[in-house]
Write an enzyme that holds these catalytic residues in place. Structure first.
Site, short mmCIF file in Angstrom:
data_model
loop_
_atom_site.label_atom_id
_atom_site.label_comp_id
_atom_site.label_asym_id
_atom_site.label_seq_id
_atom_site.Cartn_x
_atom_site.Cartn_y
_atom_site.Cartn_z
N ASP A 41 17.07 -24.66 72.34
CA ASP A 41 16.92 -26.03 72.84
C ASP A 41 16.11 -26.13 74.12
O ASP A 41 15.47 -27.15 74.38
CB ASP A 41 18.28 -26.71 73.00
CG ASP A 41 19.24 -25.95 73.89
OD1 ASP A 41 18.94 -24.79 74.23
OD2 ASP A 41 20.29 -26.52 74.24
N GLU A 64 15.31 -12.55 68.48
CA GLU A 64 14.45 -12.36 69.66
C GLU A 64 14.03 -10.91 69.85
O GLU A 64 12.92 -10.64 70.32
CB GLU A 64 15.16 -12.87 70.91
CG GLU A 64 15.33 -14.38 70.97
CD GLU A 64 16.60 -14.89 70.31
OE1 GLU A 64 16.89 -16.10 70.41
OE2 GLU A 64 17.33 -14.05 69.72
N HIS A 127 25.17 -24.46 79.29
CA HIS A 127 25.21 -23.46 78.22
C HIS A 127 24.06 -22.46 78.37
O HIS A 127 23.00 -22.78 78.90
CB HIS A 127 25.18 -24.13 76.84
CG HIS A 127 23.92 -24.88 76.55
ND1 HIS A 127 23.62 -26.10 77.09
CD2 HIS A 127 22.87 -24.55 75.75
CE1 HIS A 127 22.44 -26.51 76.64
NE2 HIS A 127 21.96 -25.58 75.82
N HIS A 128 24.29 -21.27 77.91
CA HIS A 128 23.38 -20.12 77.99
C HIS A 128 23.29 -19.55 79.41
O HIS A 128 22.50 -18.62 79.65
CB HIS A 128 21.95 -20.46 77.51
CG HIS A 128 21.87 -20.87 76.07
ND1 HIS A 128 22.84 -20.58 75.15
CD2 HIS A 128 20.91 -21.55 75.39
CE1 HIS A 128 22.50 -21.06 73.96
NE2 HIS A 128 21.34 -21.67 74.08
N GLY A 425 11.37 5.06 72.57
CA GLY A 425 12.11 5.62 71.44
C GLY A 425 13.21 4.74 70.91
O GLY A 425 14.29 5.24 70.58
N ASP A 452 15.91 5.22 57.05
CA ASP A 452 16.86 4.23 56.54
C ASP A 452 17.73 3.66 57.64
O ASP A 452 18.01 2.45 57.67
CB ASP A 452 17.70 4.82 55.40
CG ASP A 452 18.36 6.15 55.75
OD1 ASP A 452 18.04 6.74 56.80
OD2 ASP A 452 19.20 6.62 54.95
N ASN A 479 17.23 9.44 54.04
CA ASN A 479 17.86 10.76 54.17
C ASN A 479 19.32 10.62 54.59
O ASN A 479 19.86 11.49 55.27
CB ASN A 479 17.06 11.67 55.11
CG ASN A 479 16.67 10.97 56.41
OD1 ASN A 479 17.20 9.90 56.73
ND2 ASN A 479 15.75 11.57 57.14
N GLY A 481 21.25 8.60 56.61
CA GLY A 481 21.81 8.49 57.96
C GLY A 481 20.85 8.89 59.05
O GLY A 481 19.64 8.94 58.87
N GLU A 485 19.66 12.61 64.99
CA GLU A 485 20.91 12.83 65.72
C GLU A 485 21.69 14.00 65.12
O GLU A 485 22.30 14.80 65.84
CB GLU A 485 21.75 11.55 65.71
CG GLU A 485 21.30 10.50 66.69
CD GLU A 485 19.99 9.82 66.31
OE1 GLU A 485 19.57 9.93 65.13
OE2 GLU A 485 19.38 9.19 67.19
#
Length: 571
Positions: A41, A64, A127-128, A425, A452, A479, A481, A485
């Site tokens: 708004d 955003e 608001h916001h 990254g 994925d 793959n 997941g 990591e």
């Protein structure tokens, strides 16, 4: 005035020229023809002016964060981008993307629609906001991740717009403009002159002394060049190319600067990544008689955790505003001027270095025969076949992970642009960034390579691709997941698992009607999918590539082996 605004679909309430129009005209002057964002708004009336602008088009996004990523991809190709969000909730959602643009030197103008000055003056809990009457919390946050900021006031708005845009253009980093509703509609005059350019960045004395020192160090030695992304960001590619053609000059790039230079040329050494480099590339860079480093920034993940060995006594380092020769600093000296001077030195000395065989003294290996069609896919097969499918003009975006490191050490055809985000990254970045790149140059087909897990973060923009009439090739590496990591820590840990999606069904779910979707588990299935993608240039093509969990590109293995879970280097 109050903070109320007309409905999003209405025309501007006043036909008079406004501060919002001035900002849009300046952006158009700088080459921006599309603006990304999400309506709220506090920015709706300004969006009416975007829609009505003769040279700028609105591209709405699903959220955003995606809008910020899309602006980043657009800015890398166009040299400047803009994103519009609403105050507080909207701008904070985009903060991650803006921070990434700051880290990676991408000029993005973040325009935030804010409450009217009258409403702010009441210090009520609007608001916001955080409800404490302070409407500059988020402006202060922006100071950490932008090169220039402005909270526009009617009396100085145009001058402040020019200041912020000038800094963004000069520093190649994001800027922040808080545009309150009443300031946006405040009457003003159109720009009378072009936005002033920064001049005088090179001292003639510094240049002269640099040339003298560089000429002495170079002598009759062969020059070798290691280049990185700042050459592209600072628009000094032509000067660097002139240096490379002034003699036989072997050259390499970091992963961050991949595709900056022609990787199909015989003088291209490859990718330098410190101790993770191919042995012949590492030797060619670290043992060079004279090494020019141009626009180089060594980060942990592109340098093999700072394992580079550059002898400063044999190094000419060319930076944005200063250069060094064997440790001696010369400034102020702009990158383009320094590179141009080095090219002149090679031309004037009147000797030529002998040609090199594939720049490393070795012949390139013959292409291996194609795998059997029923052979299960490996990382190497996928990236080899993708490289074969690329054509000049393609813009390849590889998300941080197996996609980026799988492609990093593969040579790309001339005319292909490669985009990654190895410093910031942020996984999921490349999908909206591919949208921004495609909007920036719709004549260049985007090729997105994404895992994925990463794709699940930002996949909503597939619908925007379709709405914009774009036809990317999207390769989702399934793959199962978070493989990077898993390689670092927690191979079987539940936090590296994700929910399995039916990827070939996703485009239609997100509103993509006319597209092709394939699931490839074998080499033959991948080959068929990429042939179909080449035959259907006018359609979105999604290819789900199924790989085992721990199938990891060799370069990534080299990089993560010394890495501790806290991001430091294991001793």
């Amino acid at each position: 005035m109050t903070a109320t605004t007309p409905d999003a679909g209405s025309a501007p309430a006043d036909s008079a020229y406004t501060v919002g129009d001035y900002l849009l005209d300046r952006l158009a002057e700088l080459g921006v023809s599309e603006i990304f964002g999400v309506p709220g708004d506090y920015n709706l009336e300004f969006l009416d002016h975007i829609v009505a602008h003769p040279r700028i088009r609105w591209v709405g996004n699903a959220n955003e964060l995606n809008a910020g990523y899309a602006a980043d991809g657009y800015g890398r190709l166009r040299g400047l981008a803009a994103v519009v969000t609403t105050f507080g909730v909207g701008e904070l959602s985009a903060t991650n993307a803006i921070a990434g643009s700051y880290a990676e030197h991408v000029p993005v103008v973040h325009i935030v629609g804010g409450p009217s000055k009258d409403a702010q003056g009441t210090r009520r809990a609007l608001h916001h906001s955080l409800g404490d009457g302070d409407f500059e919390h988020f402006l202060r946050i922006s100071r950490e991740i932008t090169c220039a900021q402005a909270n526009l006031m009617p009396a100085t708005a145009c001058r402040e717009i020019d200041r912020v845009l000038s800094e963004v253009r000069e520093q190649k980093r994001p800027g922040y403009i808080l545009l309150s509703t009443d300031v946006a509609r405040f009457p003003t005059e159109p720009p009378r002159t072009p936005l002033p350019r920064y001049t005088g960045g090179t001292s003639p004395r510094a240049l002269s002394m640099f040339v003298e020192a560089a000429r002495e160090l170079i002598g009759d030695n062969r020059l070798t060049v290691l280049a990185d992304l700042l050459v592209h960001r600072l628009q000094a590619v032509k000067e660097l190319e002139a240096l490379l053609t002034a003699d036989v000059v072997p050259y390499a790039t970091l992963m961050w600067g991949k595709s900056l230079l022609d990787e199909s040329a015989p003088n291209f050494l490859g990718i330098y990544a410190g101790a993770a480099s191919a042995p012949e590339v590492r030797a060619a860079i670290e043992d060079a008689p004279v090494l020019v480093t141009a626009g180089v920034v060594f980060t942990d993940m592109v340098s093999g955790f700072f394992s580079q060995h550059i002898d400063s006594s044999r190094n000419i380092d060319v930076g944005q505003y200063q250069s060094t020769v064997a440790g001696r600093v010369f400034a102020p000296l702009e990158m383009g001027a320094a590179l141009g001077a080095l090219a002149e030195i090679l031309t004037e000395r009147g000797i030529s270095s002998p040609p090199v065989a594939s720049a490393t003294g070795q012949q390139r290996p013959a292409a291996a025969p194609a795998p059997a069609r029923d052979q299960a896919l490996t990382q190497e097969m996928v990236w080899d076949r993708l490289c074969d499918a690329l054509t000049p003009g393609n813009v390849v975006l590889a998300d941080q992970g197996t996609s980026f490191y799988g492609m990093a050490d593969h040579r790309l055809p001339k005319g292909v642009m490669f985009i990654g985000q190895p410093l910031w990254g942020s996984i999921g970045y490349t999908l909206p960034a591919a949208l921004g790149a495609a909007v920036a140059h719709p004549d260049r087909r985007s090729v997105l390579l994404i895992g994925d897990g990463a794709a699940q973060l930002t996949v909503q923009e597939l619908g925007t691709f379709f709405r914009e009439g774009l036809s990317p090739v999207i390769v989702v590496v399934n793959n199962d997941g978070y493989t990077v990591e898993r390689a670092i820590h927690g191979e079987t840990a539940p936090y590296n698992d994700i929910v399995s999606w039916s990827w070939t069904d996703v485009p239609q779910t997100l509103g993509v009607v006319d597209h092709l979707a394939f699931r490839a588990q074998s080499y033959g299935e991948l080959d068929d999918a990429l042939i179909a993608a080449a035959e259907h240039q006018d359609r979105m093509v999604l290819v789900e590539v199924v790989l085992p969990r721990m199938e990891i590109p060799p370069l990534l293995v080299e990089l993560v082996q010394p890495m501790s879970p806290d991001g430091s280097r294991r001793r």
